[in-house]
Design a protein around this motif. Structure first.
Motif, PDB file in Angstrom:
ATOM      1  N   GLN A 134      48.485  28.757  49.544  1.00  0.00           N
ATOM      2  CA  GLN A 134      48.579  27.787  48.447  1.00  0.00           C
ATOM      3  C   GLN A 134      49.404  26.536  48.774  1.00  0.00           C
ATOM      4  OE1 GLN A 134      51.419  27.101  46.295  1.00  0.00           O
ATOM      5  NE2 GLN A 134      50.172  25.571  45.234  1.00  0.00           N
ATOM      6  N   ARG A 194      54.144  33.081  38.394  1.00  0.00           N
ATOM      7  CA  ARG A 194      54.790  31.764  38.426  1.00  0.00           C
ATOM      8  C   ARG A 194      53.774  30.617  38.374  1.00  0.00           C
ATOM      9  NH1 ARG A 194      57.965  34.589  42.825  1.00  0.00           N
ATOM     10  NH2 ARG A 194      59.995  35.076  41.903  1.00  0.00           N
ATOM     11  N   ARG A 195      52.491  30.924  38.578  1.00  0.00           N
ATOM     12  CA  ARG A 195      51.461  29.883  38.636  1.00  0.00           C
ATOM     13  C   ARG A 195      51.036  29.436  37.236  1.00  0.00           C
ATOM     14  NH1 ARG A 195      50.357  26.854  42.534  1.00  0.00           N
ATOM     15  NH2 ARG A 195      48.152  26.754  41.955  1.00  0.00           N
ATOM     16  N   GLN A 196      50.910  28.143  37.057  1.00  0.00           N
ATOM     17  CA  GLN A 196      50.483  27.594  35.767  1.00  0.00           C
ATOM     18  C   GLN A 196      48.984  27.799  35.521  1.00  0.00           C
ATOM     19  OE1 GLN A 196      52.565  26.214  33.473  1.00  0.00           O
ATOM     20  NE2 GLN A 196      54.276  26.717  34.813  1.00  0.00           N
ATOM     21  N   ASP A 197      48.208  27.900  36.631  1.00  0.00           N
ATOM     22  CA  ASP A 197      46.750  27.975  36.481  1.00  0.00           C
ATOM     23  C   ASP A 197      46.223  29.400  36.331  1.00  0.00           C
ATOM     24  OD1 ASP A 197      47.576  28.470  39.042  1.00  0.00           O
ATOM     25  OD2 ASP A 197      46.080  27.234  40.044  1.00  0.00           O
ATOM     26  N   LYS A 247      43.849  28.835  46.419  1.00  0.00           N
ATOM     27  CA  LYS A 247      44.941  28.375  45.535  1.00  0.00           C
ATOM     28  C   LYS A 247      45.801  29.522  45.027  1.00  0.00           C
ATOM     29  CE  LYS A 247      42.574  25.688  42.663  1.00  0.00           C
ATOM     30  NZ  LYS A 247      42.317  24.783  41.516  1.00  0.00           N
ATOM     31  N   LEU A 248      45.213  30.715  44.927  1.00  0.00           N
ATOM     32  CA  LEU A 248      45.948  31.865  44.396  1.00  0.00           C
ATOM     33  C   LEU A 248      46.412  32.812  45.500  1.00  0.00           C
ATOM     34  CD1 LEU A 248      43.836  32.656  41.206  1.00  0.00           C
ATOM     35  CD2 LEU A 248      45.941  31.322  41.400  1.00  0.00           C
ATOM     36  N   PHE A 280      54.127  35.902  42.447  1.00  0.00           N
ATOM     37  CA  PHE A 280      53.593  34.571  42.748  1.00  0.00           C
ATOM     38  C   PHE A 280      52.596  34.139  41.668  1.00  0.00           C
ATOM     39  CE2 PHE A 280      49.871  32.396  44.595  1.00  0.00           C
ATOM     40  CZ  PHE A 280      50.441  31.188  44.951  1.00  0.00           C
ATOM     41  N   LEU A 281      51.713  35.060  41.271  1.00  0.00           N
ATOM     42  CA  LEU A 281      50.718  34.743  40.245  1.00  0.00           C
ATOM     43  C   LEU A 281      51.373  34.473  38.891  1.00  0.00           C
ATOM     44  CD1 LEU A 281      47.899  37.344  41.065  1.00  0.00           C
ATOM     45  CD2 LEU A 281      47.929  34.904  41.624  1.00  0.00           C
ATOM     46  N   ARG A 321      49.436  33.393  48.154  1.00  0.00           N
ATOM     47  CA  ARG A 321      50.824  32.918  48.271  1.00  0.00           C
ATOM     48  C   ARG A 321      51.135  32.315  49.646  1.00  0.00           C
ATOM     49  NH1 ARG A 321      54.597  37.342  50.124  1.00  0.00           N
ATOM     50  NH2 ARG A 321      56.228  36.245  49.010  1.00  0.00           N
TER      51      ARG A 321
END
Length: 386
Positions: free
Chosen positions: A286, A22-25, A280-281, A19-20, A283
């Motif tokens: 979010q 795949r995250r843009q941030d 936000k982080l 999941f992390l 899964r």
């Protein structure tokens, strides 16, 4: 697949790392170490299918040598398991046959072959008599569901577990199921039910395979804040010894909870800002981040306005540590959405509350239902006259 006490199930740890990635941030420097950890997990558990799909999704180069080795090891292991099943069916008893089938189910789960794992779990269930053992199979299915975030599978498995409990079942498994259902409710935005289920499980928590106890308390506090009234929040959360023992270990959470209850709104928003990154982080949380942000602000603004018939916008802005313009824009949105019962006198710079009268609402509902009933009677009388 079952987590040891105090240890999270490795597949769910892996799911969080994916999941992390795949995250843009998430910073690129963190993604480098995450990639190494994920690849190590995929290779260690021979997750050939997942290795291929993740590599394609994230643009990684596929190492065909590693892939071939994983497939070879899977084939060898499945061959041994089939031999074990055949031997148990010919020479051993029913319990040994069940254990052999269960081992094959766990193998498919470990290598992340979802469809074959579900098929094999059904076969294993057919060989299972005891309700407790059937429940354990449901828990394996639920863990698969949370790994893939397959809410349809999770919902059906929870219903199945509840039906099994009607036949019997021990309290330890029933309490574990509450946490699984609570996580499902939280993941599908039913925060009120999630809070109720989590609070019921605080003193009996043993579901370490899903997440550590600290994370469980984090979820319990977050869902309770937007679900409980002040009195219930004080009794069940603020003063709960199980929560008090852990809450200090989680950054910002104690300040977030206690500043809300103590009406320290500046501190509350400061703590809330600190918690947003963790939300936000996560899964499970979010997808509901924006919704949760709105609900928390609704709770805190409603609590502040509850004490006043009217209050100046300047006084409210000062209490929250923000500008008057910010309060104006914020409250306008919530009033328009029907979340706050007040009106803004822009000229005087005053907020006037207009709390709904419960008796008046009941009266209006009765009148409306009465009119509906009279219309139905008139239609019925016409039919009878004919």
């Amino acid at each position: 697949m079952e987590g040891e006490e105090g240890k999270q199930q490795p597949h769910l740890v892996l799911a969080h790392k994916l999941f992390l990635l795949r995250r843009q941030d998430v910073p690129d420097i963190e993604k480098v170490s995450l990639k190494e950890e994920v690849l190590a997990s995929l290779v260690a558990d021979d997750m050939a299918l997942l290795y291929e799909s993740v590599s394609v999704e994230l643009g990684w180069e596929i190492d065909h040598g590693i892939l071939a080795t994983m497939r070879s090891k899977i084939d060898d292991e499945l061959k041994k398991l089939d031999e074990r099943i055949a031997d148990a069916e010919e020479n051993l008893g029913e319990s040994e046959v069940r254990e052999a089938h269960l081992a094959k189910s766990l193998c498919y789960i470990r290598i992340s072959d979802k469809e074959r794992a579900l098929e094999q779990l059904k076969v294993t269930e057919g060989k299972t008599v005891a309700v407790g053992q059937k429940m354990d199979l449901v828990f394996y299915t639920l863990q698969l569901g949370f790994f893939y975030m397959d809410f349809d599978l999770i919902s059906k498995s929870i219903d199945k577990a509840k039906n099994l409990f009607e036949e019997g079942g021990d309290w330890e498994r029933k309490n574990r199921l509450k946490v699984y259902e609570g996580l499902y409710c939280m993941s599908t935005r039913n925060f009120k039910k999630a809070a109720s289920l989590f609070l019921d499980s605080i003193s009996t928590f043993t579901t370490y395979e899903l997440f550590p106890y600290d994370t469980f308390i984090f979820y319990t506090v977050l869902t309770s804040i937007i679900s409980l009234d002040r009195v219930s929040l004080k009794q069940k959360v603020v003063d709960a010894p199980e929560i008090l023992a852990v809450i200090g270990k989680i950054p910002y959470l104690s300040e977030f909870l206690n500043s809300l209850y103590g009406c320290q709104y500046k501190s509350f928003f400061s703590a809330f800002a600190g918690l947003t990154e963790r939300i936000k982080l996560d899964r499970y949380l979010q997808p509901h981040f924006r919704y949760y942000m709105r609900e928390v602000r609704t709770v805190v603004y409603s609590q502040f306005l509850e004490s006043y018939k009217s209050v100046t916008m300047e006084a409210m802005a000062k209490e929250f540590g923000v500008t008057v313009d910010f309060i104006d824009v914020e409250l306008s949105r919530f009033i328009a959405a029907g979340k706050l019962h007040c009106k803004i006198d822009k000229v005087a710079g005053v907020l006037e509350t207009n709390r709904p009268d419960a008796k008046n609402a009941l009266y209006q509902a009765t009148i409306k239902q009465g009119d509906f009933l009279l219309n139905r009677i008139q239609k019925l009388s016409r039919v009878i006259d004919l």
